[in-house]
Design a protein around this motif. Sequence first.
Motif, PDB file in Angstrom:
ATOM      1  N   ASN A  93       0.803  -1.247  -0.077  1.00  0.00           N
ATOM      2  CA  ASN A  93       0.054  -0.001  -0.122  1.00  0.00           C
ATOM      3  C   ASN A  93       0.934   1.383   0.006  1.00  0.00           C
ATOM      4  OD1 ASN A  93      -2.525   1.219   0.190  1.00  0.00           O
ATOM      5  ND2 ASN A  93      -1.722   1.822   2.273  1.00  0.00           N
ATOM      6  N   PRO A  94       1.954   1.436   0.738  1.00  0.00           N
ATOM      7  CA  PRO A  94       2.643   2.803   0.710  1.00  0.00           C
ATOM      8  C   PRO A  94       3.575   2.919  -0.220  1.00  0.00           C
ATOM      9  CG  PRO A  94       3.302   0.947   2.594  1.00  0.00           C
ATOM     10  CD  PRO A  94       2.342   0.480   2.150  1.00  0.00           C
ATOM     11  N   ASP A  95       3.920   1.642  -0.981  1.00  0.00           N
ATOM     12  CA  ASP A  95       4.537   1.687  -2.102  1.00  0.00           C
ATOM     13  C   ASP A  95       3.711   2.114  -3.229  1.00  0.00           C
ATOM     14  OD1 ASP A  95       7.150   1.178  -3.767  1.00  0.00           O
ATOM     15  OD2 ASP A  95       5.695  -0.241  -4.725  1.00  0.00           O
ATOM     16  N   LEU A  96       2.614   1.752  -3.401  1.00  0.00           N
ATOM     17  CA  LEU A  96       1.624   2.208  -4.462  1.00  0.00           C
ATOM     18  C   LEU A  96       1.224   3.716  -4.410  1.00  0.00           C
ATOM     19  CD1 LEU A  96      -0.489  -0.992  -5.068  1.00  0.00           C
ATOM     20  CD2 LEU A  96       1.085  -0.262  -6.328  1.00  0.00           C
ATOM     21  N   GLU A  97       0.972   4.013  -3.177  1.00  0.00           N
ATOM     22  CA  GLU A  97       0.768   5.529  -2.798  1.00  0.00           C
ATOM     23  C   GLU A  97       1.969   6.374  -3.311  1.00  0.00           C
ATOM     24  OE1 GLU A  97      -0.468   8.579   0.713  1.00  0.00           O
ATOM     25  OE2 GLU A  97      -0.952   6.603   0.989  1.00  0.00           O
ATOM     26  N   ARG A  98       2.992   5.772  -2.868  1.00  0.00           N
ATOM     27  CA  ARG A  98       4.442   6.677  -3.194  1.00  0.00           C
ATOM     28  C   ARG A  98       4.547   6.765  -4.989  1.00  0.00           C
ATOM     29  NH1 ARG A  98       8.549   5.326  -5.641  1.00  0.00           N
ATOM     30  NH2 ARG A  98       7.876   3.226  -5.435  1.00  0.00           N
ATOM     31  N   PHE A  99       4.080   5.628  -5.370  1.00  0.00           N
ATOM     32  CA  PHE A  99       4.470   5.376  -6.907  1.00  0.00           C
ATOM     33  C   PHE A  99       3.246   6.010  -7.683  1.00  0.00           C
ATOM     34  CE2 PHE A  99       3.822   3.135 -11.014  1.00  0.00           C
ATOM     35  CZ  PHE A  99       4.837   3.357 -11.502  1.00  0.00           C
ATOM     36  N   GLY A 100       2.036   6.387  -6.997  1.00  0.00           N
ATOM     37  CA  GLY A 100       1.011   7.216  -7.768  1.00  0.00           C
ATOM     38  C   GLY A 100       1.498   8.611  -7.371  1.00  0.00           C
ATOM     39  N   ILE A 146      13.113   4.754 -15.292  1.00  0.00           N
ATOM     40  CA  ILE A 146      11.740   4.617 -14.225  1.00  0.00           C
ATOM     41  C   ILE A 146      11.379   3.113 -14.346  1.00  0.00           C
ATOM     42  CG2 ILE A 146       9.674   5.155 -13.401  1.00  0.00           C
ATOM     43  CD1 ILE A 146      10.063   8.078 -14.545  1.00  0.00           C
ATOM     44  N   SER A 147      11.166   2.495 -15.389  1.00  0.00           N
ATOM     45  CA  SER A 147      10.576   1.152 -15.565  1.00  0.00           C
ATOM     46  C   SER A 147      11.444   0.084 -14.921  1.00  0.00           C
ATOM     47  CB  SER A 147      10.394   0.663 -17.086  1.00  0.00           C
ATOM     48  OG  SER A 147       9.727   1.626 -17.720  1.00  0.00           O
ATOM     49  N   ALA A 148      12.904   0.457 -14.952  1.00  0.00           N
ATOM     50  CA  ALA A 148      13.861  -0.471 -14.169  1.00  0.00           C
ATOM     51  C   ALA A 148      13.713  -0.301 -12.642  1.00  0.00           C
ATOM     52  CB  ALA A 148      14.955  -0.178 -14.682  1.00  0.00           C
ATOM     53  N   GLU A 149      13.939   0.974 -12.372  1.00  0.00           N
ATOM     54  CA  GLU A 149      13.879   1.543 -10.995  1.00  0.00           C
ATOM     55  C   GLU A 149      12.965   1.246 -10.188  1.00  0.00           C
ATOM     56  OE1 GLU A 149      16.701   5.580 -11.982  1.00  0.00           O
ATOM     57  OE2 GLU A 149      14.507   5.736 -11.378  1.00  0.00           O
ATOM     58  N   GLU A 150      11.793   1.416 -10.651  1.00  0.00           N
ATOM     59  CA  GLU A 150      10.238   0.803 -10.024  1.00  0.00           C
ATOM     60  C   GLU A 150       9.962  -0.602 -10.159  1.00  0.00           C
ATOM     61  OE1 GLU A 150       8.580   2.714  -8.188  1.00  0.00           O
ATOM     62  OE2 GLU A 150       9.684   4.532  -8.222  1.00  0.00           O
ATOM     63  N   VAL A 153       9.067  -4.499 -14.215  1.00  0.00           N
ATOM     64  CA  VAL A 153       9.098  -6.099 -14.807  1.00  0.00           C
ATOM     65  C   VAL A 153       9.730  -6.846 -13.624  1.00  0.00           C
ATOM     66  CG1 VAL A 153      10.339  -7.600 -16.193  1.00  0.00           C
ATOM     67  CG2 VAL A 153       9.605  -5.571 -17.186  1.00  0.00           C
ATOM     68  N   ALA A 154      10.566  -6.399 -13.106  1.00  0.00           N
ATOM     69  CA  ALA A 154      11.394  -7.066 -11.670  1.00  0.00           C
ATOM     70  C   ALA A 154      10.572  -7.663 -10.707  1.00  0.00           C
ATOM     71  CB  ALA A 154      12.498  -6.349 -11.295  1.00  0.00           C
ATOM     72  N   GLU A 155       9.684  -6.647 -10.490  1.00  0.00           N
ATOM     73  CA  GLU A 155       8.761  -7.107  -9.221  1.00  0.00           C
ATOM     74  C   GLU A 155       8.120  -8.461  -9.187  1.00  0.00           C
ATOM     75  OE1 GLU A 155       7.648  -6.621  -5.598  1.00  0.00           O
ATOM     76  OE2 GLU A 155       8.084  -4.428  -6.841  1.00  0.00           O
ATOM     77  N   ALA A 156       7.813  -8.825 -10.540  1.00  0.00           N
ATOM     78  CA  ALA A 156       7.049 -10.311 -10.556  1.00  0.00           C
ATOM     79  C   ALA A 156       8.081 -11.489 -10.442  1.00  0.00           C
ATOM     80  CB  ALA A 156       6.416 -10.356 -12.228  1.00  0.00           C
ATOM     81  N   ARG A 216      16.737  -3.954 -11.738  1.00  0.00           N
ATOM     82  CA  ARG A 216      16.024  -2.542 -11.252  1.00  0.00           C
ATOM     83  C   ARG A 216      17.427  -1.763 -11.496  1.00  0.00           C
ATOM     84  NH1 ARG A 216      11.904  -2.443  -7.428  1.00  0.00           N
ATOM     85  NH2 ARG A 216      10.884  -4.305  -7.086  1.00  0.00           N
ATOM     86  N   ASP A 217      18.209  -2.003 -12.067  1.00  0.00           N
ATOM     87  CA  ASP A 217      19.502  -1.180 -12.314  1.00  0.00           C
ATOM     88  C   ASP A 217      19.519  -0.643 -13.496  1.00  0.00           C
ATOM     89  OD1 ASP A 217      21.792   0.183 -13.124  1.00  0.00           O
ATOM     90  OD2 ASP A 217      23.380  -1.290 -12.399  1.00  0.00           O
ATOM     91  N   ALA A 218      19.035   0.882 -13.710  1.00  0.00           N
ATOM     92  CA  ALA A 218      18.743   1.407 -15.063  1.00  0.00           C
ATOM     93  C   ALA A 218      20.002   1.248 -16.044  1.00  0.00           C
ATOM     94  CB  ALA A 218      18.510   2.814 -14.753  1.00  0.00           C
ATOM     95  N   GLY A 219      21.196   1.083 -15.574  1.00  0.00           N
ATOM     96  CA  GLY A 219      22.285   0.971 -16.532  1.00  0.00           C
ATOM     97  C   GLY A 219      22.329  -0.314 -17.211  1.00  0.00           C
ATOM     98  N   ARG A 220      21.665  -1.336 -16.397  1.00  0.00           N
ATOM     99  CA  ARG A 220      21.936  -2.862 -16.800  1.00  0.00           C
ATOM    100  C   ARG A 220      20.321  -3.193 -17.550  1.00  0.00           C
ATOM    101  NH1 ARG A 220      25.213  -6.604 -15.725  1.00  0.00           N
ATOM    102  NH2 ARG A 220      23.466  -7.904 -15.251  1.00  0.00           N
ATOM    103  N   PHE A 221      19.401  -2.400 -17.436  1.00  0.00           N
ATOM    104  CA  PHE A 221      18.041  -3.008 -18.024  1.00  0.00           C
ATOM    105  C   PHE A 221      17.880  -2.888 -19.305  1.00  0.00           C
ATOM    106  CE2 PHE A 221      13.693  -1.532 -18.500  1.00  0.00           C
ATOM    107  CZ  PHE A 221      13.039  -2.883 -18.228  1.00  0.00           C
TER     108      PHE A 221
END
Length: 585
Positions: A93-100, A146-150, A153-156, A216-221
Amino acid sequence: MPPYMFANRAFCFSSCNAWCRVLRCRGIVACAKMRNQRRNAADFCTTRNPRRACSDGILFQEQPQIGNPYLEDALLRGYLKSHLPAQVFAEVNPDLERFGALVKDEIDPLGRECESQPPWLLQFDAWGRRVDEIVTCAAWKRMKEISAEEGLVAEAYERKHSNWSRIHQMAKVYLFTPASGFFSCPVAMTDGAAKVIESLGIPKYLEEAYARLTSRDAGRFWTSGQWMTERKGGSDVAGGTETVAQELPDGTYALRGFKWFTSAADSDVTLTLARIAAANGQVEEGTRGLSLFYVKLRDEEGNLNGIQIQRLKEKLGTRQLPTAELYLDGATAQRISKEGRGVAAIAAMLTVTRVHNAVTAVAGMRRAILLARDYAVKREAFGKCLAEHPLHMRTLARMEAVAIASEALECFGGQGFMEDTGLAILLRDAQVLPIWEGTTNVLSLDVLRSLAKSRGKALDAFFAAAQAKMEPALGVTELEPSAQMVHEALRKLRNFAREMALKGEFTAQMAARDFAFTLARIYGGVLLLEHAAHCDATTVDAYAAQRWCRQDLCPIDAANEGGSYAMNAVSRDADLVFDGWPDPR
């Protein structure tokens, strides 16, 4: 995934035409709730939208705004709270609120920049050397970071919350998609590619690719493409794939062919289908001749890997997304499926991208509703806010599918027709969704194939799951009539399924579209009733379920009674379509 989900996925997850009216129900309820519980709409209009004029007397309308999309979505928050384990929700919940908040403050402006600065193709440099470089704006590149940092894909694949991690990921994708400048497309295909590699056991030669696709590393993603459509176009890859793979001495392959529609053509890698040529140059036609290959788009020096970019597509929508026609002229590739098992291997990718497609449809409709809702309390017409006009509110309530985008533009009057308002993009981008992962007809036929492959067991599982999920609603007085409506629709569907089995393939194909819509409408009602029967549910949840169940939940029954699937229906349809034309046969 239970069997009924396989039967349903082609329609329920990808066409979304009937499914997504759930949001339409909630949109109108949320609008009314906002008006009644937060403030009086008339007073709100008076205080927030005073008539303003510049020095020459021209009046301006106030722009609709969207706040934190997570905090503004009561259904999403309520559903997650009801269905996730308490500890998981406490962390998510707090992660989604922050991401929102990030979506509102950074991602949404970046998305608008992607729309205003679409990609372009630099084919030659100043000295005449062919470079085939797709030039994208800084905002598009930031979307990748942002897609990497957040962890979109990685979350799943990190599985921090076990199987619930996929729900967490999709909730973030849902918030991200409508503001992302359609970077959601490469995110979807990257997720699908990672799933394919995982399903293969992550062989050693694909370990780096998997690690980068899920980083999650934007430089490697890395992002991945999905190259299937060729010159013949359409969803018939078995009959339309002409790309040939020639095996090389080192065990890799050289691909030659024309890929006619490649989305996210600036990706780092891709999965693609091709036919392996025998020593005599012959290839096997049909599905059994297709194998799946992994291709890196550029070599270590940054040069394209035997790939020529012929042109970028000029599209109705998704202009932010670089889509290209590519010629493969000896592109080095690795075969990652068993020979002739390419379609089976890529199926995992298609399942994931279809889920993303459905989420994109729902998210786009939610954005349209939020914009229209905000505008309804700002725009004054005939002496009062739009939110005070019952007809306008009824219009909001009846929006569905791609049509919601068109209806949403009407909610803004002439401003909805203007490109520079950022509203027209809602309609242009929505049109890709019934096409991208197969048209509604193609997906409906996929439903039939799933049922046939399971010999009816998938449909049996669907009925069993629907009945079980509805049981709690039967014990709630205000929900019981709606639950009975769903029961009646299930009875009609079961009877038609038996009749269809007796009549054979002709009737099944004629009815495929209506059959898929019926599955979706019924299951949408089941899910709404299940949610409304939960102990934390509100009166708004109950009203949404009741509204949904008042519609015709089993359209296939009425169509069948009206003779739509009779033997002479095909010729009569043809007569209607070609009336007055020369015989086309």
